[in-house]
Design a protein around this motif. Structure first.
Motif, short mmCIF file in Angstrom:
data_model
loop_
_atom_site.label_atom_id
_atom_site.label_comp_id
_atom_site.label_asym_id
_atom_site.label_seq_id
_atom_site.Cartn_x
_atom_site.Cartn_y
_atom_site.Cartn_z
N GLU A 1 -33.35 15.66 -51.05
CA GLU A 1 -33.03 14.63 -50.00
C GLU A 1 -32.67 15.46 -48.67
N TRP A 2 -33.40 16.40 -48.52
CA TRP A 2 -33.23 17.16 -47.16
C TRP A 2 -33.38 16.32 -45.98
N HIS A 3 -32.28 16.11 -45.04
CA HIS A 3 -32.50 15.31 -43.82
C HIS A 3 -31.22 15.73 -42.99
N LEU A 4 -31.07 15.19 -41.86
CA LEU A 4 -30.11 15.46 -40.84
C LEU A 4 -29.14 14.26 -41.19
N ALA A 5 -27.92 14.68 -40.97
CA ALA A 5 -26.64 13.34 -41.01
C ALA A 5 -27.03 12.41 -39.59
N PRO A 6 -26.58 11.34 -39.78
CA PRO A 6 -26.73 10.45 -38.54
C PRO A 6 -26.27 10.95 -37.47
N LEU A 7 -26.58 10.42 -36.32
CA LEU A 7 -26.06 11.22 -34.94
C LEU A 7 -24.68 10.84 -34.85
N GLU A 8 -23.86 9.38 -35.27
CA GLU A 8 -22.85 9.16 -35.13
C GLU A 8 -21.83 10.32 -36.11
N MET A 9 -22.54 10.71 -36.76
CA MET A 9 -21.73 11.65 -37.85
C MET A 9 -21.80 13.20 -37.22
N ALA A 10 -22.47 13.47 -36.01
CA ALA A 10 -22.47 14.90 -35.22
C ALA A 10 -20.99 15.51 -35.34
N TRP A 11 -21.00 16.67 -35.83
CA TRP A 11 -19.91 17.65 -35.65
C TRP A 11 -19.79 18.68 -34.85
N GLU A 12 -21.38 19.29 -34.64
CA GLU A 12 -21.37 20.44 -33.77
C GLU A 12 -20.67 20.28 -32.54
N GLY A 13 -19.61 21.39 -32.19
CA GLY A 13 -18.97 21.50 -30.92
C GLY A 13 -17.66 20.93 -31.06
N LYS A 14 -17.34 20.30 -31.94
CA LYS A 14 -16.18 19.43 -32.10
C LYS A 14 -15.10 20.26 -32.86
N THR A 15 -13.84 19.91 -32.32
CA THR A 15 -12.67 20.58 -33.05
C THR A 15 -12.26 20.04 -34.45
N VAL A 16 -11.67 20.56 -35.09
CA VAL A 16 -11.24 20.05 -36.51
C VAL A 16 -10.59 18.77 -36.44
N SER A 17 -9.75 18.62 -35.53
CA SER A 17 -8.98 17.46 -35.13
C SER A 17 -9.97 16.28 -34.90
N GLU A 18 -11.12 16.53 -33.99
CA GLU A 18 -11.92 15.66 -33.57
C GLU A 18 -12.82 15.15 -34.80
N ILE A 19 -12.95 16.02 -35.51
CA ILE A 19 -13.85 15.89 -36.97
C ILE A 19 -12.90 14.86 -37.85
N CYS A 20 -11.78 15.25 -38.03
CA CYS A 20 -11.00 14.68 -38.88
C CYS A 20 -10.81 12.95 -38.65
N ALA A 21 -10.61 12.95 -37.13
CA ALA A 21 -10.73 11.55 -36.65
C ALA A 21 -12.06 10.82 -36.95
N GLN A 22 -13.10 11.45 -36.67
CA GLN A 22 -14.15 10.99 -37.08
C GLN A 22 -14.62 10.79 -38.48
N ILE A 23 -14.28 11.34 -39.21
CA ILE A 23 -14.80 11.40 -40.75
C ILE A 23 -13.86 10.37 -41.64
N LYS A 24 -12.85 9.89 -40.75
CA LYS A 24 -12.08 8.81 -41.52
C LYS A 24 -12.43 7.50 -40.91
#
Length: 206
Positions: free
Chosen positions: A125-148
């Protein structure tokens, strides 16, 4: 005289290669050992439930901000590769479904498993995560708010996230990336335990 010196030189060369290989093997073991993730139980001394929950995610963030994850969660339409997160070569692009453009699908090169002689990573299933799930360049706090946020995590619930991070085999590739790539910290089981502890403790963000 020339013939007499050739054998010792060859022997020394072989010995040097063996010593170097042994040193590298020792380094790999050491790096793997020190790369473990802390268990949820190790945060028991944090009395504040919200702070303890946030601490679980901070530890999980070591995985989520690792190149094995961020390379496939890029901020743009090109994946990144390697421990240095360089832009993918040859140039490839996300495409409308994340599996590449019609003229260059991910599966053209990325097969069902790692192809070690060519150092090409692989998964069915090799593929990219959807653009709305981009984590590159984000802080752990920003990823946390995004991932939930279901609007930015593939419409997943917290328990869906536990299953996704803890058991999904494409996510699991991060811990078995093949030749020349450093695995994500810890193990998938350890990451799954952390995300479960975080979800079950209120999913607080750091």
């Amino acid at each position: 005289m020339k013939r007499e010196w050739r054998i010792p030189v060859l022997v020394l060369a072989v010995m040097a290669i063996n010593i170097a290989a042994a040193c590298l093997a020792g380094y790999t073991v050491s790096a793997t050992t020190s790369n473990a993730l802390a268990s949820p139980e190790s945060f028991a001394t944090i009395s504040d439930p919200a702070k303890r929950s946030a601490a679980y995610f901070t530890e999980l963030g070591k995985v989520l901000t690792n190149p094995r994850c961020t390379n496939c969660h890029p901020a743009g339409n090109r994946p990144r590769q390697g421990d240095m997160s360089r832009l993918h070569e040859p140039p490839v692009f996300r495409g409308p479904d994340g599996f590449g453009l019609e003229t260059m699908r991910c599966s053209t090169c990325h097969q069902d498993a790692n192809f070690e002689p060519g150092r090409v990573p692989g998964h069915p299933e090799w593929h990219l995560a959807p653009l709305e799930m981009a984590w590159e360049g984000k802080t752990v706090s920003e990823i946390c708010a995004q991932i939930k946020d279901p609007k930015r995590n593939g419409n997943r619930s917290l328990q869906d996230l536990v299953k996704h991070i803890g058991t999904d085999t494409l996510v699991g590739w991060a811990w078995a990336p093949g030749f020349g790539r450093t695995p994500a910290p810890g193990t998938q089981q350890q990451a799954g335990a952390l995300v479960a502890a975080w979800a079950n403790s209120g999913a607080a963000c750091p």
